[in-house]
Design a protein around this motif. Structure first.
Motif, PDB file in Angstrom:
ATOM      1  N   GLN A 181       8.146 -98.008 -72.330  1.00 60.13           N
ATOM      2  CA  GLN A 181       8.520 -96.711 -71.784  1.00 60.13           C
ATOM      3  C   GLN A 181       9.614 -96.859 -70.732  1.00 60.13           C
ATOM      4  OE1 GLN A 181       7.404 -93.590 -72.826  1.00 60.13           O
ATOM      5  NE2 GLN A 181       9.155 -93.032 -71.562  1.00 60.13           N
TER       6      GLN A 181
ATOM      7  N   ARG B  19      13.230 -96.361 -71.368  1.00 65.72           N
ATOM      8  CA  ARG B  19      13.753 -94.995 -71.492  1.00 65.72           C
ATOM      9  C   ARG B  19      13.613 -94.229 -70.179  1.00 65.72           C
ATOM     10  NH1 ARG B  19      10.912 -95.829 -76.297  1.00 65.72           N
ATOM     11  NH2 ARG B  19       9.084 -94.667 -75.579  1.00 65.72           N
TER      12      ARG B  19
ATOM     13  N   ASN C  58      15.660 -93.592 -68.027  1.00 64.08           N
ATOM     14  CA  ASN C  58      16.806 -92.752 -67.683  1.00 64.08           C
ATOM     15  C   ASN C  58      16.618 -91.310 -68.158  1.00 64.08           C
ATOM     16  OD1 ASN C  58      17.039 -94.074 -70.312  1.00 64.08           O
ATOM     17  ND2 ASN C  58      18.951 -92.919 -70.544  1.00 64.08           N
ATOM     18  N   ARG C  59      15.592 -91.051 -68.980  1.00 64.66           N
ATOM     19  CA  ARG C  59      15.327 -89.718 -69.512  1.00 64.66           C
ATOM     20  C   ARG C  59      14.255 -89.014 -68.696  1.00 64.66           C
ATOM     21  NH1 ARG C  59      19.825 -89.008 -72.438  1.00 64.66           N
ATOM     22  NH2 ARG C  59      20.103 -90.668 -73.978  1.00 64.66           N
ATOM     23  N   TYR C  60      14.421 -87.702 -68.535  1.00 62.98           N
ATOM     24  CA  TYR C  60      13.411 -86.920 -67.821  1.00 62.98           C
ATOM     25  C   TYR C  60      12.123 -86.801 -68.634  1.00 62.98           C
ATOM     26  CZ  TYR C  60      16.470 -85.170 -64.102  1.00 62.98           C
ATOM     27  OH  TYR C  60      17.275 -85.079 -63.003  1.00 62.98           O
ATOM     28  N   PRO C  61      11.008 -86.682 -67.949  1.00 69.22           N
ATOM     29  CA  PRO C  61       9.768 -86.342 -68.650  1.00 69.22           C
ATOM     30  C   PRO C  61       9.773 -84.858 -69.030  1.00 69.22           C
ATOM     31  CG  PRO C  61       9.371 -86.386 -66.297  1.00 69.22           C
ATOM     32  CD  PRO C  61      10.804 -86.840 -66.493  1.00 69.22           C
ATOM     33  N   GLU C  62       8.699 -84.388 -69.626  1.00 68.30           N
ATOM     34  CA  GLU C  62       8.596 -82.971 -69.980  1.00 68.30           C
ATOM     35  C   GLU C  62       8.716 -82.101 -68.728  1.00 68.30           C
ATOM     36  OE1 GLU C  62       5.581 -82.587 -73.677  1.00 68.30           O
ATOM     37  OE2 GLU C  62       4.734 -83.544 -71.905  1.00 68.30           O
TER      38      GLU C  62
ATOM     39  N   PHE D 298       8.697 -81.351 -63.892  1.00 67.24           N
ATOM     40  CA  PHE D 298       9.034 -82.772 -64.014  1.00 67.24           C
ATOM     41  C   PHE D 298       8.105 -83.642 -63.172  1.00 67.24           C
ATOM     42  CE2 PHE D 298      13.381 -80.824 -64.637  1.00 67.24           C
ATOM     43  CZ  PHE D 298      13.447 -81.052 -66.010  1.00 67.24           C
TER      44      PHE D 298
ATOM     45  N   SER E 143       5.212 -88.413 -64.721  1.00 70.14           N
ATOM     46  CA  SER E 143       6.075 -89.434 -65.295  1.00 70.14           C
ATOM     47  C   SER E 143       5.803 -89.633 -66.778  1.00 70.14           C
ATOM     48  CB  SER E 143       5.854 -90.756 -64.550  1.00 70.14           C
ATOM     49  OG  SER E 143       6.406 -91.839 -65.246  1.00 70.14           O
ATOM     50  N   CYS E 144       6.855 -90.022 -67.513  1.00 68.93           N
ATOM     51  CA  CYS E 144       6.675 -90.392 -68.920  1.00 68.93           C
ATOM     52  C   CYS E 144       5.711 -91.561 -69.054  1.00 68.93           C
ATOM     53  CB  CYS E 144       8.011 -90.783 -69.535  1.00 68.93           C
ATOM     54  SG  CYS E 144       9.193 -89.434 -69.699  1.00 68.93           S
TER      55      CYS E 144
END
Length: 343
Positions: free
Chosen positions: A46, A49, A51-55, A244, A247-248
């Motif tokens: 995880q 990735r 650099n990507r926002y969570p939901e 946000f 966290s992912c």
């Protein structure tokens, strides 16, 4: 909680050579084991990735938890550990001028957050056995009460209110008063002592069940907590969800942890076995320790906390000199026994 080496040293007998003094962090009721390898692998994947926002608002995590618990996703709200979810609950249900009732002592977060929100706290003393006095707590509920907290097991004593007493208590609380059943340590309870929480939330729509992945699952640093209950009440809590805010890594860690349930159950068994061994040894040495159903022990006595501190053991101290210690690390348990034998 696993032993760490402190900077201080002591001379080795007859050699003049110094050796490190063991230092144990037992104050936060942490799991002594690191995340399982499969959980770490999921987290590493995880992080690639990150650099990507969570939901924007969490949808996947409530679905995963709801499927495991046995409720609909709309009946689950998530947040930053049980503490963060408790704050969401307090913000959602408490109105101006209302009070909240809990036992004293209890989890530090409740009086701290009450003070942060300007909420008057009604703290009800424990009984002589270190248990929450549900009768006295019920009597403390009045027209100003908006929220009541019952911990099962109780923090910091580890004691357990019975299923029958809990049912009687819930039936005595007015329906407009919200009750948090704090089950942060529920995984450490024997199956025979478990309560039918799904039945309780159906009978008492004013009750919310609060849980965490910090303790038995060993994910305290990731801050993943959740609550479940009736749709209407949970919807109010969800409206306090920080965008946000989850966290992912939470989705990956929870999914992997559920998949490794057998391994986690073995770890819990090791922790509870060490708890029982230490409980017996402490009592044999004259220390008053209530029977615990969590991953900690409450050592009652005016000289306990100072003795542990002098021995380099970090415990959760209380005003009367008592202390709560996390369990599970045999080396830490032996250090506690050595420290208390002196008194």
């Amino acid at each position: 909680m696993t032993g760490e080496i402190a900077e201080a040293t002591t001379p080795s007998a007859g050699s003049g050579v110094t050796r490190p003094v063991p230092h144990f962090e037992l104050g936060l009721s942490e799991n002594p084991f690191p995340p399982l390898p499969s959980v770490l692998a999921a987290l590493y994947e995880q992080m690639a990735r990150a650099n990507r926002y969570p939901e924007f608002l969490p949808q996947r995590l409530p679905r995963i938890i709801a499927d495991r618990v046995g409720v609909d996703p709309e009946q689950v709200a998530v947040g930053s550990g049980a503490t963060g979810v408790a704050m969401q609950i307090m913000q959602a249900v408490l109105r101006s001028g209302e009070t909240m009732v809990f036992a004293n002592p209890t989890f530090d977060g409740y009086p701290i957050m009450a003070d942060m929100l300007g909420v008057e706290a009604v703290a009800v003393p424990l009984d002589h056995g270190g248990r929450q006095d549900l009768c006295a707590m019920g009597e403390a509920v009045d027209d100003r009460t908006g929220l009541v907290v019952v911990c099962r097991p109780h923090n910091p004593t580890g004691t357990l209110v019975s299923a029958a007493d809990l049912e009687v208590f819930l039936s005595s609380i007015p329906p407009q008063v919200v009750v948090i059943l704090d089950e942060a340590y529920v995984e450490f309870i024997d199956a025979a002592d478990a309560v039918d929480v799904l039945g309780l939330i159906r009978r008492y729509p004013n009750m919310l069940v609060l849980r965490t992945f910090s303790k038995a699952f060993g994910l305290a640093g990731l801050r993943i907590g959740y609550v479940f209950g009736g749709r209407e009440l949970v919807a109010r809590v969800r409206r306090r969800q920080l965008p946000f805010g989850m966290s992912c890594a939470a989705v990956a860690a929870v999914t992997a942890s559920y998949a490794a349930e057998d391994e986690l159950r073995d770890r819990v068994a090791r922790i509870t076995a060490e708890r029982e061994l230490l409980w017996v040894a402490l009592r044999q040495n004259g220390v008053h320790v209530p029977r615990s159903h969590a991953n900690f022990l409450y050592l009652n006595g005016s000289r306990i906390a100072p003795a542990l501190q002098c021995a380099g053991i970090v415990a959760k101290p209380y005003a009367d000199g008592s202390a709560r210690i996390a369990v599970g690390d045999p080396a830490a348990g032996r250090a506690v026994l050595r420290a208390l034998q002196a008194i």
